[in-house]
Design a protein around this motif. Structure first.
Motif, PDB file in Angstrom:
ATOM      1  N   LEU A  62      39.910  47.517  47.417  1.00 15.90           N
ATOM      2  CA  LEU A  62      40.764  46.418  46.964  1.00 15.90           C
ATOM      3  C   LEU A  62      39.986  45.106  46.926  1.00 15.90           C
ATOM      4  CD1 LEU A  62      44.092  47.186  48.869  1.00 15.90           C
ATOM      5  CD2 LEU A  62      43.760  47.238  46.401  1.00 15.90           C
ATOM      6  N   ASP A  63      39.138  44.900  47.924  1.00 14.13           N
ATOM      7  CA  ASP A  63      38.323  43.689  47.968  1.00 14.13           C
ATOM      8  C   ASP A  63      37.392  43.604  46.767  1.00 14.13           C
ATOM      9  OD1 ASP A  63      37.030  41.381  49.617  1.00 14.13           O
ATOM     10  OD2 ASP A  63      35.354  42.701  49.143  1.00 14.13           O
ATOM     11  N   CYS A  69      37.813  41.670  39.263  1.00 13.57           N
ATOM     12  CA  CYS A  69      38.888  41.525  38.273  1.00 13.57           C
ATOM     13  C   CYS A  69      39.665  40.211  38.411  1.00 13.57           C
ATOM     14  CB  CYS A  69      39.856  42.705  38.388  1.00 13.57           C
ATOM     15  SG  CYS A  69      39.082  44.313  38.159  1.00 13.57           S
ATOM     16  N   LYS A  70      39.697  39.627  39.616  1.00 13.38           N
ATOM     17  CA  LYS A  70      40.415  38.369  39.842  1.00 13.38           C
ATOM     18  C   LYS A  70      39.499  37.368  40.547  1.00 13.38           C
ATOM     19  CE  LYS A  70      44.354  40.459  38.639  1.00 13.38           C
ATOM     20  NZ  LYS A  70      45.140  40.113  37.429  1.00 13.38           N
ATOM     21  N   ALA A  75      39.130  33.934  46.529  1.00  8.53           N
ATOM     22  CA  ALA A  75      39.022  33.167  47.778  1.00  8.53           C
ATOM     23  C   ALA A  75      40.383  32.846  48.380  1.00  8.53           C
ATOM     24  CB  ALA A  75      38.246  31.877  47.513  1.00  8.53           C
ATOM     25  N   SER A  76      41.384  32.653  47.549  1.00  4.72           N
ATOM     26  CA  SER A  76      42.717  32.317  48.063  1.00  4.72           C
ATOM     27  C   SER A  76      43.479  33.555  48.542  1.00  4.72           C
ATOM     28  CB  SER A  76      43.537  31.601  46.980  1.00  4.72           C
ATOM     29  OG  SER A  76      43.695  32.431  45.843  1.00  4.72           O
ATOM     30  N   TYR A 160      39.110  51.237  41.264  1.00  3.36           N
ATOM     31  CA  TYR A 160      37.857  51.387  40.534  1.00  3.36           C
ATOM     32  C   TYR A 160      38.070  51.684  39.051  1.00  3.36           C
ATOM     33  CZ  TYR A 160      34.482  50.705  44.204  1.00  3.36           C
ATOM     34  OH  TYR A 160      33.691  50.116  45.166  1.00  3.36           O
ATOM     35  N   SER A 161      39.198  52.251  38.702  1.00  3.07           N
ATOM     36  CA  SER A 161      39.520  52.414  37.281  1.00  3.07           C
ATOM     37  C   SER A 161      39.674  51.049  36.625  1.00  3.07           C
ATOM     38  CB  SER A 161      40.807  53.224  37.122  1.00  3.07           C
ATOM     39  OG  SER A 161      40.655  54.522  37.648  1.00  3.07           O
ATOM     40  N   ASN A 162      40.372  50.141  37.310  1.00  5.99           N
ATOM     41  CA  ASN A 162      40.509  48.780  36.801  1.00  5.99           C
ATOM     42  C   ASN A 162      39.182  48.042  36.790  1.00  5.99           C
ATOM     43  OD1 ASN A 162      43.571  47.966  36.396  1.00  5.99           O
ATOM     44  ND2 ASN A 162      43.499  49.275  38.194  1.00  5.99           N
ATOM     45  N   ILE A 163      38.352  48.299  37.812  1.00  6.51           N
ATOM     46  CA  ILE A 163      37.036  47.658  37.864  1.00  6.51           C
ATOM     47  C   ILE A 163      36.171  48.092  36.684  1.00  6.51           C
ATOM     48  CG2 ILE A 163      34.849  47.636  39.140  1.00  6.51           C
ATOM     49  CD1 ILE A 163      36.513  47.625  41.732  1.00  6.51           C
ATOM     50  N   VAL A 164      36.153  49.395  36.405  1.00  5.06           N
ATOM     51  CA  VAL A 164      35.339  49.911  35.294  1.00  5.06           C
ATOM     52  C   VAL A 164      35.795  49.317  33.968  1.00  5.06           C
ATOM     53  CG1 VAL A 164      34.774  51.988  33.980  1.00  5.06           C
ATOM     54  CG2 VAL A 164      34.687  52.038  36.476  1.00  5.06           C
ATOM     55  N   VAL A 165      37.119  49.262  33.753  1.00  2.88           N
ATOM     56  CA  VAL A 165      37.645  48.685  32.513  1.00  2.88           C
ATOM     57  C   VAL A 165      37.235  47.222  32.381  1.00  2.88           C
ATOM     58  CG1 VAL A 165      39.765  48.040  31.298  1.00  2.88           C
ATOM     59  CG2 VAL A 165      39.577  50.294  32.383  1.00  2.88           C
ATOM     60  N   THR A 166      37.321  46.473  33.490  1.00  2.00           N
ATOM     61  CA  THR A 166      36.944  45.054  33.462  1.00  2.00           C
ATOM     62  C   THR A 166      35.461  44.881  33.186  1.00  2.00           C
ATOM     63  OG1 THR A 166      38.709  44.548  35.045  1.00  2.00           O
ATOM     64  CG2 THR A 166      36.973  42.902  34.781  1.00  2.00           C
TER      65      THR A 166
END
Length: 254
Positions: A62-63, A69-70, A75-76, A160-166
């Motif tokens: 998640l980190d 992705c964000k 940081a917030s 990681y699916s979202n990470i790869v897409v990003t």
């Protein structure tokens, strides 16, 4: 990230001390015995810390997702308070699950034989030695393993699916390579951990299961933990320089 890595490293150091010291004492003294209470204690800390490690790996996924992705909100969202709260939840959930399991095993009757076909007190091996009805304990053991491993695995796959897409949407190849490099160490460690633990715990009861699990347990308890510091530190430029200096010094001595 470094708070989570520190928690992960501390948990791994504690995890390996649940098995290796007793294993070394057996090699050195030749006394292959352990009391029932000590066996349950070793099994509790082994499974408890192992479950914490899996949950921490999911939190680290998640980190990485938030960092890639964000990035503007990272940081917030992932401040110290949230990081310590997530670590606390990992320990609490693992403690509840494993305490219930060990209490169930402690209530079983053991009337022999008393020889564990393993190199440490694995609860799966211990349950097979009981002369009581172990169906409820085995069912709880299986579903606890499914919950811990699959929950963390599902979180990891989604993030990681979202990470790869990003990453694939990044305009330059250099940016994509840099983004993938931040996740490479984590992915290698994940593959080693899930590969061995899925083979050990996510399978129904089998006759010859204990014999085939010893090799996978050795990978899970020794090999993976030995490789993790190497995997994480090889991305560090100072480590690269130290290795180059050491190798050049060895060549000069020859």
């Amino acid at each position: 990230m470094y708070v989570l890595l520190s928690a992960f490293s501390f948990c791994e150091c504690c995890f390996i001390t649940t098995v290796i010291p007793k294993l070394l004492s057996i090699f050195l003294s030749g006394r292959q015995t352990i009391s029932f209470s000590a066996c349950l204690t070793q099994a509790f800390f082994f499974l408890f810390l192992g479950a914490v490690i899996f949950f921490l790996m999911a939190v680290m996924s998640l980190d990485r997702y938030l960092a890639i992705c964000k990035p503007l909100h990272y940081a917030s969202i992932m401040n110290l308070r949230v990081s310590f709260l997530l670590i606390f939840l990992c320990y609490t959930l693992s403690f509840i699950l494993i305490t219930c399991l060990v209490l169930k095993v402690s209530q079983l009757l053991f009337c022999g034989p008393h020889a564990l076909p393993h190199f440490f007190c694995d609860l799966g091996s211990l349950i097979h030695l009981s002369c009581s009805d172990t169906r409820s304990v085995e069912m709880y053991f299986f579903f606890a393993a499914v919950f811990v491993i699959l929950l963390s695995l599902i979180v990891t796959i989604i993030t990681y699916s979202n990470i790869v897409v990003t990453i694939l949407r990044l305009p330059s190849a250099k940016e994509r390579q840099k983004a993938f490099s931040t996740c490479s160490s984590h992915l290698i460690v994940l593959s080693l951990m899930y590969g061995s633990c899925v083979f050990i715990y996510l399978q129904p009861k089998q006759v010859n299961r204990l014999d085939s699990n010893r090799e996978a347990a050795l990978v899970n308890t020794v090999v993976t933990l030995l490789l993790n510091p190497v995997i994480y530190t090889l991305r560090n430029k100072q480590v690269h320089q130290a290795l180059r200096d050491t190798l050049s010094g060895m060549r000069l001595q020859k």
